[in-house]
Design a protein around this motif. Structure first.
Motif, PDB file in Angstrom:
ATOM      1  N   ILE A 484       0.721  -1.311   0.349  1.00 49.94           N
ATOM      2  CA  ILE A 484       0.795   0.161  -0.139  1.00 49.94           C
ATOM      3  C   ILE A 484       0.868   1.012   0.355  1.00 49.94           C
ATOM      4  N   MET A 485       0.805   2.026  -0.762  1.00 47.84           N
ATOM      5  CA  MET A 485       1.275   3.133  -0.698  1.00 47.84           C
ATOM      6  C   MET A 485       0.391   5.185  -0.756  1.00 47.84           C
ATOM      7  N   GLY A 486       0.694   5.961   0.094  1.00 44.91           N
ATOM      8  CA  GLY A 486       0.541   6.739   0.137  1.00 44.91           C
ATOM      9  C   GLY A 486       0.400   8.192   1.107  1.00 44.91           C
ATOM     10  N   VAL A 487       0.631   8.919   0.536  1.00 44.43           N
ATOM     11  CA  VAL A 487       0.646  10.495   0.975  1.00 44.43           C
ATOM     12  C   VAL A 487       0.278  10.193   2.263  1.00 44.43           C
ATOM     13  N   HIS A 488       1.354  10.487   3.467  1.00 45.06           N
ATOM     14  CA  HIS A 488       0.609  11.343   4.420  1.00 45.06           C
ATOM     15  C   HIS A 488      -0.725  11.108   4.560  1.00 45.06           C
ATOM     16  N   GLY A 489      -1.044  10.793   5.790  1.00 44.20           N
ATOM     17  CA  GLY A 489      -2.592  11.021   5.983  1.00 44.20           C
ATOM     18  C   GLY A 489      -3.310   9.423   6.593  1.00 44.20           C
ATOM     19  N   ALA A 490      -5.068   9.408   6.770  1.00 38.02           N
ATOM     20  CA  ALA A 490      -5.202   8.618   7.553  1.00 38.02           C
ATOM     21  C   ALA A 490      -5.139   7.643   6.685  1.00 38.02           C
TER      22      ALA A 490
END
Length: 609
Positions: A484-490
């Motif tokens: 899983i990858m994403g910009v910092h966040g919930a």
């Protein structure tokens, strides 16, 4: 002479035995009287020799046992924890390192009781994983302190007067040390909270409650996150009055009972006034027998223990829903194996519905909307406030049954009926699957299609999704992926549904946000996941489209941060999107897929690939 390696006695030689042959030969020539005296003397000689050697054996045994003593003591000391650091109205709780506790001499720390050790092996439907202390606690508590400092700057201003500084100092404890180093306190989970209350055997097998020396109902000092209370005996909960009352048994004296009253907000953000603003206050008290307390409705609630907590605060945020309620609820209640009643103050039906599989996995009983409950509910054990260690983290040393973050992820997968427990449990021919968390408003990926192409070029199958209000569909999607990858966040909170051995890639925006990135950094490792962090350059931020390169937003992020949380949030969290440089980002993707392929190869018995 002494004990042999097998624990038996070595053969002994006595002086009288050396002349045994002569004694036999001459026995016929000895006069009966002298012969009798000789036998008595010989018997006495042998007896003295026997007791002398037995005493020597006893000394050897005692010495051997003495050598084992310090080992047991050191084990108890390993479980002991040093004084917590009070910070911003709460207590910081974090060990200073694996196996190292500072601030309190080991001799003054409470040992682990035999009862606690015995109960640590209880099974509650989830296999407890005994692990060394997780590495995330120092970092997690430290970054919580940093966030609180940033928030504190908003409330107090960058130029606080001497008077206000003195007032703030007066609210802190005398044991304040460096704000970046925080320690843990054993009293966060005292002995009674560590075990399942033996309510059904209390009268016959345990010491009656009236014989126990009194201890305060509530602990409001040892935990920087939450105030909590434990009540044992005749406990009556009246939701309409927001009261939890312990009624003293008849004949209780000053040693075994005291009248007390506490005002408690059962939500783990006590240092954050904004979070606690709408949390209902509960009155927790103890009263003498015959004080006119209302009788139990319908005869009470059997011997099932109860937990009282709030689901208000920041739970509208997906990350806070987990770290403030879901994880603490698991930590506190899972050991009861469903035999526990959940009494919820400030109950929000939409929120409970969102996580209904979790509540059904924790308790066999319907949730009680405490604010609207007309009953007088009676229990023999009630805990007000959930056990909480740190954000999105569990310290197995203080957790019931030694629970860890691995146990929590197993529990969450079971609650939502997810099939994959390990990354190798996938079709051999399928390419590893990468879930790209797309944010709809802030901190978005503005070149998502390019990211998908780059991921597929290195061997991933890319899936893009933001998710919806419903947890179950996104949980199923995440469990079907390997990374899983994403910009910092919930959205990264969904890593709890990844199979063990998966990969988490956190993209950290500009603004010195490495400290908030820690909310996922340590916990992901504790969950058995491979963590990769990618920090963007200014050219990868859309802030370059809004400000000149010599603007303080690029040149002085610490100055913006020093103005307070709202300043930091406005500049770097609300106005910034991300445009990944795929040439620069490609090595991160390659490292992720290499890890997954290695895991597959190892599972297939080919350790060289």
């Amino acid at each position: 002479m002494g004990m042999d390696a097998g624990g038996g006695k070595l053969p002994y030689s006595y002086a009288g035995q050396q002349d045994g042959g002569k004694l036999v030969k001459s026995v016929s020539r000895v006069e009966p009287r002298r012969f009798g005296l000789g036998l008595v003397a010989g018997f006495l000689l042998v007896t003295c020799a026997y007791f002398s050697t037995a005493k020597f054996d006893a000394i050897q045994i005692a010495m051997n046992l003495g050598k084992k003593g310090p080992g047991a003591t050191s084990m108890a000391d390993e479980g002991s924890e040093a004084e917590a650091l009070e910070k911003d109205g709460g207590k910081a709780s974090s060990p200073s390192g694996p196996g190292s506790w500072s601030g309190v001499p080991a001799a003054l720390l409470p040992p682990v009781s035999s009862e606690e050790a015995a109960n640590s092996t209880l099974e509650s439907g989830v296999k407890a994983t005994t692990q060394p202390p997780t590495a995330s606690f120092t970092a997690i508590s430290g970054l919580e302190d940093e966030e609180l400092q940033v928030q504190d700057a908003v409330a107090s201003g960058s130029k606080r007067s001497k008077d206000s500084a003195a007032a703030a100092a007066a609210t802190r404890s005398a044991n304040v040390s460096s704000p970046s180093v925080v320690h843990s306190h054993h009293a966060i989970l005292p002995a009674p909270a560590q075990r399942i209350p033996e309510v059904k055997q209390a009268d016959s097998e345990t010491t009656p409650a009236r014989e126990r020396e009194w201890k305060p109902l509530c602990d409001v000092t040892s935990n920087r996150r939450i105030d909590w209370c434990e009540l044992d005996g005749d406990v009556r909960v009246v939701g309409a009055n927001a009261s939890v009352t312990l009624v003293a048994p008849p004949g209780a004296d000053n040693r075994t009972f005291r009248a007390e009253s506490w005002r408690i907000k059962p939500y783990p953000r006590k240092a954050d006034p904004n979070a606690m603003r709408f949390v209902r206050v509960l009155t927790v008290r103890s009263v003498a027998s015959g004080s006119g307390e209302a009788a139990c409705t319908d005869g009470g609630d059997d011997d099932v223990p109860a937990l009282v907590f709030s689901d208000r605060g920041y739970t509208g945020n997906y990350f806070h829903a987990f770290t403030d309620v879901i994880l603490p609820l698991f930590l506190t209640a899972r050991r009861y194996a469903g035999e526990v009643r959940l009494l919820v103050a400030d109950l929000q039906p939409w929120w409970v519905g969102k996580f209904l599989p979790v509540f059904r996995s924790i308790s066999k009983y319907e949730l009680v909307d405490l604010d609207r409950d007309p009953r007088v509910r009676c229990f023999r054990h009630v805990q007000v406030g959930l056990t909480s260690h740190a954000d999105f983290s569990i310290d197995p040393r203080r957790a019931p049954n030694g629970y860890s973050m691995l146990d929590f992820t197993r529990f969450m997968r079971a609650a939502y009926g997810l099939p994959r427990g390990d990354v190798v449990a996938a079709a051999p021919a399928r390419r590893p699957r990468l879930l790209v968390v797309a944010r709809a408003r802030t901190r978005r990926f503005v070149n998502t299609e390019e990211i998908v192409r780059g991921a597929e070029a290195v061997g991933f199958e890319a899936v893009v999704s933001e998710g919806t209000h419903e947890v179950a569909p996104f949980a199923e999607l995440a469990n079907g992926c390997d990374a899983i990858m994403g910009v910092h966040g919930a959205g990264l909170t969904n890593m709890v549904f990844l199979p063990t051995g998966g990969v988490v890639i956190q993209v950290v925006p500009l603004g010195g946000l490495e400290f908030v990135a820690g909310y996922f950094r340590g916990p992901s490792v504790d969950m058995g996941l491979r963590y990769l962090e990618y920090r963007i350059e200014p050219e990868e931020s859309t802030l370059v489209d809004q400000y000149p390169r010599d603007h303080p937003i690029f040149t002085d992020p610490n100055g913006i941060k020093s103005k307070g949380w709202e300043s930091l949030k406005d500049a770097y969290l609300d106005k910034q999107d991300v445009r990944l440089d795929m040439e620069r980002f490609r090595p991160t993707l390659q490292e992720a897929i290499a890890h997954l392929r290695k895991a597959k190869a190892k599972a297939n018995g080919d350790g060289n690939n």
